[in-house]
Motif scaffolding. Structure first.
Motif, short mmCIF file in Angstrom:
data_model
loop_
_atom_site.label_atom_id
_atom_site.label_comp_id
_atom_site.label_asym_id
_atom_site.label_seq_id
_atom_site.Cartn_x
_atom_site.Cartn_y
_atom_site.Cartn_z
N CYS A 233 5.50 -9.26 1.53
CA CYS A 233 5.68 -8.31 0.42
C CYS A 233 4.48 -7.36 0.42
N ASN A 235 3.40 -5.47 -2.09
CA ASN A 235 2.72 -5.39 -3.37
C ASN A 235 1.39 -6.14 -3.25
N CYS A 238 0.89 -9.39 -4.78
CA CYS A 238 1.87 -10.45 -4.48
C CYS A 238 1.68 -11.00 -3.07
N CYS A 298 11.48 -8.17 -2.84
CA CYS A 298 10.73 -9.41 -2.97
C CYS A 298 11.26 -10.19 -4.17
N CYS A 301 8.03 -10.97 -6.89
CA CYS A 301 7.53 -9.97 -7.84
C CYS A 301 8.54 -8.89 -8.16
N SER A 303 9.35 -6.29 -6.45
CA SER A 303 9.14 -4.96 -5.86
C SER A 303 9.94 -4.82 -4.56
ZN LIG Z 1 6.25 -9.53 -3.97
#
Ligand SMILES: [Zn+2]
Length: 722
Positions: A233, A235, A238, A298, A301, A303
């Motif tokens: 991911c 982010n 994350c 994901c 999270c 995103s």
């Molecule tokens: Zn994530």
């Protein structure tokens, strides 16, 4: 049709220039229907032998060839009958119907003045048209400039006609716990030999890599392993691993709904299986996966990662893969067997075994690279400009080998290696057999070594019971004997000389050994058996080799080939064969330079001439002849047998790549070439090549090779004009 006697025009005018049925009429609709129905026929159809994209339907090929070779109807009744005949002839069910086929053959022959016709298809591709011409009794010639097509054509047209006949094959049976080789009469030698060697390859491969596909403790057997490619991911807060899956269905049938349900635990995506033991949650939609149009979501999270970044992660080698689940069959609940497939999550153990396979692949790849001089895993580039394959989609796929995971690569190269081994053994059996003195056999084409002399007084007493044997045995799994290993083998053979047998000759080659020996008396009137002798040599040397080289595993193949020598001539010939083996094999230029060869009485030129006799002078005339035709035919036969087996790895490229996916609608594997493109595949299924379901080796052998070969060899033979 004109009477051939009527005019004295040219050949075409005479026999061929009549109006054909196809020029007047053709049951287009009916034959089209048969052609389209044929797509669903698997059993025995050549389309299962090897993929050919533009292969014509057999129904239309057969019907059009026939309609083009019989005369146009003269009245309505004939018009009707002939159309009906064509419709019947086009049916797959009638493709081996003797009455219908023989009648069609007769019609064509009669229509053409009794003259057998020749047909040439200069670009025959998948072979439908020439196959159907052959079925219609025409002398058929096929050609193509694509070597794959040529191989398909040989296996479709030539080999079944040439070799698919009754005859004898050697099979191994057990009687009173002992393995005995027997010649057995069979209806179709080619079919039986392909089956025999196909199974031999399976057993050899299983011995070597079967351990990487273990059954479950409860006896259920994996059909395949479901994997998801992964990316991290993006982010920054994350960074969880995103398993990329289009959807989560395992079984999506009216009466069976099973799926993988993802959940998040400790910031990690985990799965549970729902619909099998746990109920299927009402609010869960398995259609919605984690990736669509290369945009990943994901689950930790929430995103997303855009398609450009996804591609970049793949190109930079930041993508990985995760084994998610295992598809099983032969499962049980308590004492009763479970019908159909079952599913479980992948475990640490599953992954551990995969990693062992991965490690073994590296080792084997190195070894075969040395032996073959090329990378056994295809390293040819894919076209990265072509967006119809995954290589052109920007995911970092560059060479053809990238389409397979490590265990898939291992399976492929192991089967290829075993097929090559089978071919070598087949050839060696031919060499061994044909260097005999039988008048119908030729020589092996060896060059006798001039210096080779033999003491006359050393020649055996043929009246002695026990017999003199020529024996060949090979290393297991293509294991190559080092100099040290050869010394061990040589010593153990010499060790038993004059104890269990009298040694006439032997040579230790890198992957096989030839011996000539005569068993000695063990007790009064009882001789050491070949099995006993072979055991002494093989088990001792194998142990020593493993100890001294610090390795594990088998050194020798279980079987060895032996044959009794009949007279002096044959003995001398075999001795010559042995002494020439290292030179023929390109290991040394002069036999004097080879350390691991022994021939009784061979002392180069150190012995007084009158005490010896030249071996060559004693050789029968035919042993000096060039390679006899029978030898050539046998070699071609060996090639035929392995050509069919060579289609198996080819089939596996289709059924066991990372482009295959699990299709829950049918609970079946959707294969690499299911579409005429090689698109990116996020989650894939890896096949267990040793199961007995789906696209296992044994099913491919049975369904794709033997069934087709059986069909092809039932086509009545076509006489060829000399
Ligand atoms: Zn994530």
């Amino acid at each position: 049709m004109k009477n051939p006697q009527e005019t004295k025009m040219n050949f075409f005018e005479n026999d061929m220039n009549f109006k054909r049925f196809i020029e007047v009429s053709f049951p287009v609709k009916e034959v089209s229907e048969e052609s389209s129905r044929e797509k669903n026929i698997r059993h025995g159809h050549i389309s299962t032998l090897h993929i050919w994209w533009a292969r014509r339907p057999l129904a239309s090929s057969r019907a059009t060839a026939y309609a083009a070779l019989i005369p146009a109807p003269e009245n309505n009744l004939e018009w009707d009958t002939k159309r009906q005949n064509i419709e019947n002839l086009a049916k797959w069910e009638n493709s081996l119907n003797r009455t219908i086929i023989e009648k069609a053959r007769k019609d064509i022959l009669e229509a053409n003045g009794g003259k057998p016709l020749k047909v040439l298809d200069p670009f025959s591709g998948g072979g439908s048209i020439p196959l159907e011409c052959l079925r219609l009794g025409l002398e058929t010639y096929a050609n193509d400039y694509n070597p794959v097509a040529v191989l398909i054509l040989k296996c479709t047209l030539e080999y079944p006609q040439k070799f698919g006949k009754p005859g004898e094959i050697e099979i191994e049976t057990e009687s009173f716990g002992k393995k005995v080789k027997e010649k057995t009469k069979v209806q179709n030698v080619l079919l039986e030999d392909v089956k025999k060697w196909g199974n031999w390859i399976l057993e050899e491969a299983k011995k070597e890599i079967g351990k990487f596909y273990p059954p479950d403790k409860d006896g259920s057997i994996p059909v395949g392993y479901i994997w998801a490619r992964t990316i991290p991911c993006q982010n920054p807060s994350c960074g969880a691993e995103i398993p990329l899956m289009r959807q989560f269905w395992l079984a999506k049938k009216d009466n069976k709904k099973v799926a993988l349900k993802p959940y998040v635990k400790d910031k990690k995506v985990e799965f549970e299986i729902v619909g099998q033991n746990k109920p299927f949650p009402k609010d869960f939609d398995p259609e919605k996966g984690t990736v669509r149009r290369a945009i990943a979501t994901c689950l930790v999270c929430g995103s997303t990662v855009d398609d450009k970044t996804v591609r970049k992660l793949f190109q930079e080698g930041k993508a990985g893969q995760r084994m998610i689940a295992v598809v099983l069959h032969h499962g049980r609940t308590g004492a009763s067997p479970v019908k159909g497939k079952t599913y479980r999550l992948a475990t640490e153990k599953d992954l551990e075994i995969f990693k062992e396979a991965e490690k073994y692949l590296e080792e084997k790849r190195e070894k075969l690279m040395d032996e073959w001089g090329i990378d056994p895993v295809p390293d040819e580039s894919m076209n990265t400009d072509d967006p119809t394959t995954v290589a052109g989609r920007g995911y970092g796929f560059k060479v053809w080998g990238d389409l397979f995971n490590s265990r898939q690569k291992l399976a492929l190269i192991t089967f290829v290696e075993k097929i090559r081994q089978a071919y070598r053994i087949l050839n060696e059996m031919i060499d061994t057999e044909n260097s005999g003195t039988k008048t119908d056999s030729g020589s092996t084409g060896f060059q006798p070594v001039k210096e080779f002399r033999i003491y006359k007084r050393n020649l055996p007493h043929w009246e002695q019971p026990g017999g003199i044997y020529f024996i060949t045995f090979r290393t297991a799994n293509g294991f190559t004997l080092s100099a040290e290993a050869k010394n061990i083998v040589f010593d153990s053979i010499k060790f038993h000389n004059n104890k269990k047998y009298e040694l006439y000759a032997c040579v230790i080659m890198p992957d096989h050994v030839h011996l000539i020996l005569q068993p000695l008396e063990k007790t009064k009137n009882a001789f050491y058996s070949i099995a006993e002798i072979m055991h002494s040599i093989k088990s001792y040397s194998a142990n020593q080799i493993n100890i001294q080289l610090g390795r594990k595993g088998s050194v020798w193949l279980d079987e060895s080939f032996d044959r009794i020598l009949r007279d002096d001539n044959e003995l001398l010939e075999k001795m010559n064969y042995i002494v020439n083996n290292p030179v023929k094999g390109g290991l040394v230029e002069k036999i004097e330079d080879y350390k691991w060869v022994y021939v009784m009485g061979w002392v180069n030129d150190e012995v007084e001439p009158q005490a010896m006799m030249p071996a060559q002078a004693m050789m029968p005339a035919q042993a000096r002849m060039p390679v006899a035709p029978i030898n050539k035919i046998k070699k071609e036969y060996a090639k035929a047998v392995v050509s069919y087996l060579g289609f198996i790895p080819s089939r596996m490229a289709d059924t066991n790549s990372t482009l295959c996916h699990w299709d829950g609608t049918w609970e079946k594997i959707s294969t690499t070439f299911a579409r005429q493109a090689l698109p990116m595949n996020w989650d894939y299924i890896e096949t267990n090549v040793f199961s007995d379901k789906g696209y296992s080796y044994s099913n491919i052998l049975e369904n794709n090779i033997l069934n087709v070969l059986s069909h092809l060899t039932q086509i009545p033979p076509v006489e060829v004009e000399e």
